[in-house]
Motif scaffolding. Sequence first.
Motif, PDB file in Angstrom:
ATOM      1  N   UNK A 131      -9.267  -3.606  11.743  1.00 27.35           N
ATOM      2  CA  UNK A 131      -8.968  -4.636  12.731  1.00 27.35           C
ATOM      3  C   UNK A 131      -9.241  -4.100  14.126  1.00 27.35           C
ATOM      4  N   UNK A 132      -9.497  -5.016  15.042  1.00 29.61           N
ATOM      5  CA  UNK A 132      -9.584  -4.683  16.464  1.00 29.61           C
ATOM      6  C   UNK A 132      -8.279  -5.094  17.128  1.00 29.61           C
ATOM      7  N   UNK A 174      -5.473   3.093   5.655  1.00 27.95           N
ATOM      8  CA  UNK A 174      -6.052   3.963   4.636  1.00 27.95           C
ATOM      9  C   UNK A 174      -5.958   3.320   3.261  1.00 27.95           C
ATOM     10  N   UNK A 175      -4.877   2.600   3.016  1.00 26.83           N
ATOM     11  CA  UNK A 175      -4.653   1.951   1.727  1.00 26.83           C
ATOM     12  C   UNK A 175      -4.184   0.529   1.977  1.00 26.83           C
ATOM     13  N   UNK A 176      -4.334  -0.312   0.961  1.00 26.36           N
ATOM     14  CA  UNK A 176      -3.968  -1.723   1.102  1.00 26.36           C
ATOM     15  C   UNK A 176      -2.466  -1.885   0.970  1.00 26.36           C
ATOM     16  N   UNK A 177      -1.757  -1.490   1.995  1.00 28.34           N
ATOM     17  CA  UNK A 177      -0.298  -1.591   2.051  1.00 28.34           C
ATOM     18  C   UNK A 177       0.087  -1.632   3.526  1.00 28.34           C
ATOM     19  N   UNK A 226      -4.902  -6.199   4.174  1.00 25.86           N
ATOM     20  CA  UNK A 226      -3.934  -5.152   3.887  1.00 25.86           C
ATOM     21  C   UNK A 226      -2.690  -5.646   3.178  1.00 25.86           C
ATOM     22  N   UNK A 227      -2.622  -6.947   2.896  1.00 28.89           N
ATOM     23  CA  UNK A 227      -1.461  -7.483   2.194  1.00 28.89           C
ATOM     24  C   UNK A 227      -1.463  -7.044   0.733  1.00 28.89           C
ATOM     25  N   UNK A 263       3.250 -13.228   2.380  1.00 33.22           N
ATOM     26  CA  UNK A 263       2.582 -12.860   3.628  1.00 33.22           C
ATOM     27  C   UNK A 263       1.892 -14.066   4.265  1.00 33.22           C
ATOM     28  N   UNK A 264       1.235 -14.887   3.442  1.00 32.24           N
ATOM     29  CA  UNK A 264       0.512 -16.036   3.976  1.00 32.24           C
ATOM     30  C   UNK A 264       1.465 -17.028   4.623  1.00 32.24           C
TER      31      UNK A 264
END
Length: 553
Positions: A299-300, A452-455, A348-349, A357-358
């Motif tokens: 992300x920016x 680094x990881x999807x968390x 990342x969710x 999350x949504x």
Amino acid sequence: MSPKHRPPRWPLLAAVPLLGLTACTGGQSAASGGASSEASPTVEVSTPAATGDIDTLHWDLPSGEPASLDYAHAGDYSSNVMVANLCDTLVRMKADLTYSPGLATSWSNPDPTTLVYKIRKGVKFWDGSALTAADVAYSLNRNLDEKVASNNSPNFVNVTSIRATGPLEVTVRFKEPDELFNKEMAATSGVIAKADFIRKKGSAYGKGSNGVMCTGPFELADWKANTSIRLVRNDAYWDKSFRARAATVDVSFVADTTNLTLGLKSGQLDGAFGVPAAALPALTNTTNGAVHQGSGLSSYQLAPNGTPAGKDAHIRLALLKVIDRKALATAVFHNSASPLYTFIPPSGWDTDAKATFQSAYDKLDKPGPDGDAAAAKKELAQSPLKDTTVTIGVQAGDATEVTTVTLIQEQARRIGLRVRIEQLQPLQFNTAFYDPKARAGIDFLLTKGFLSVADPLDYLALGPVPQGQFNWIGWNDTRTAALIAEARRTTDATKRADYIVQAQARYEAVAWSVPLLSINEVTYLNQRVTGAPLTTAAIFQPSLAVIGSAKAK
């Protein structure tokens, strides 16, 4: 904006032009363009598997030269990619961002605060010595050593001990349950190196000619400062699925968009991960290769510094409301990005709790992709610093970055907020993430960061908590910190997501950071090669090893 940040760059040229390519000065980059009319790209996981070996792969690191090859100090994009191709991790990250065994063949939790790893038998370092549990324990323990000052230390915050409990067994104990830790063992935090080699090199480990000693598919053959790195195939590599297809990889540090584009189009470079968005118009529909986009965890953000303006919530909220994210995504990023309104990108969710999350994301106070100048102006009017000039720092070398901040400057002018752009040389910019002196006079840094990881907890442990490594504004909300800590103790994905979104509502209400865009991974490959992973996994797995010949058998 984590230790895993990708350094942005803009108009100054790379220190050493690529293979004799001449530099361009002034005006627009050859890779830049106006508003994009491209269709939304196809997002891929990987390119087709290689069909054979090649003698040499010519690769580039658009983020420039690595800061270090010491996994404990691999805080930048380039360092992470190089370390991942030299050194193995306990857990392997797959191209689809799931996990499989790495140097650990298995792991188990005999109780909620104990994690036991079984270490793979028969793995050897490049010097022929065998990997032992002692090497694993030593490598991980370095992340706990204050003298080492590891960038990975936030991932070890709950660890009380790491010990070799057998010739091929390592036991990690925690002060409380930690659902994030094992996931991080698939990224730089889980890198394993030879203990005796590190002890011998001391603080020089991973710097220049001092080298590293690992078990990966490539061995470090040479590092010419400011110029290139050469990797050579490790013919004794243990994992046949990641046996290096290239006998040699020559890695360049071309960061300037114009020179990078010319190198890729001419065929002098076979490819690059993290290709700047400004290069897309010139690289699309080339005759000798193709652009690929994959799902990313990037992300920016505008990261606020601890200056009066950076700490002013009204200024942060005004910027959040006024920025035209749709224009950034289309005109600047050529549809390789999408508007983002929170610190954690949707990629990342946790997949098991996306509905939670949504729902929370939909409830955020979003100004809309085109921005809301009226609301932003009203917000700014409440600031005692409304007449100040805000300085945004950006790193020299990438047309995408300065175009982004220039657009923000123009949009801020609509609400009467003056923005000054400060271009920082690479060393100062990289140092600015860890040294307040390097950020002196900067109110916000424009940065491209990645999980680094999807968390979400991978990022949150570094951000809006009192001890957060990148909580430069010193924001301290006790309830937010408690929610994030409880989430890390929680193994149930839905319950964990509920804690996270409660925290999100609190830190987004004050715009702890100013999110801009969620970014795809952009890779360019010459038509002679294939096999590259196209997701964020390219940063943390031996991604260069699987790139080889694309010729039909």
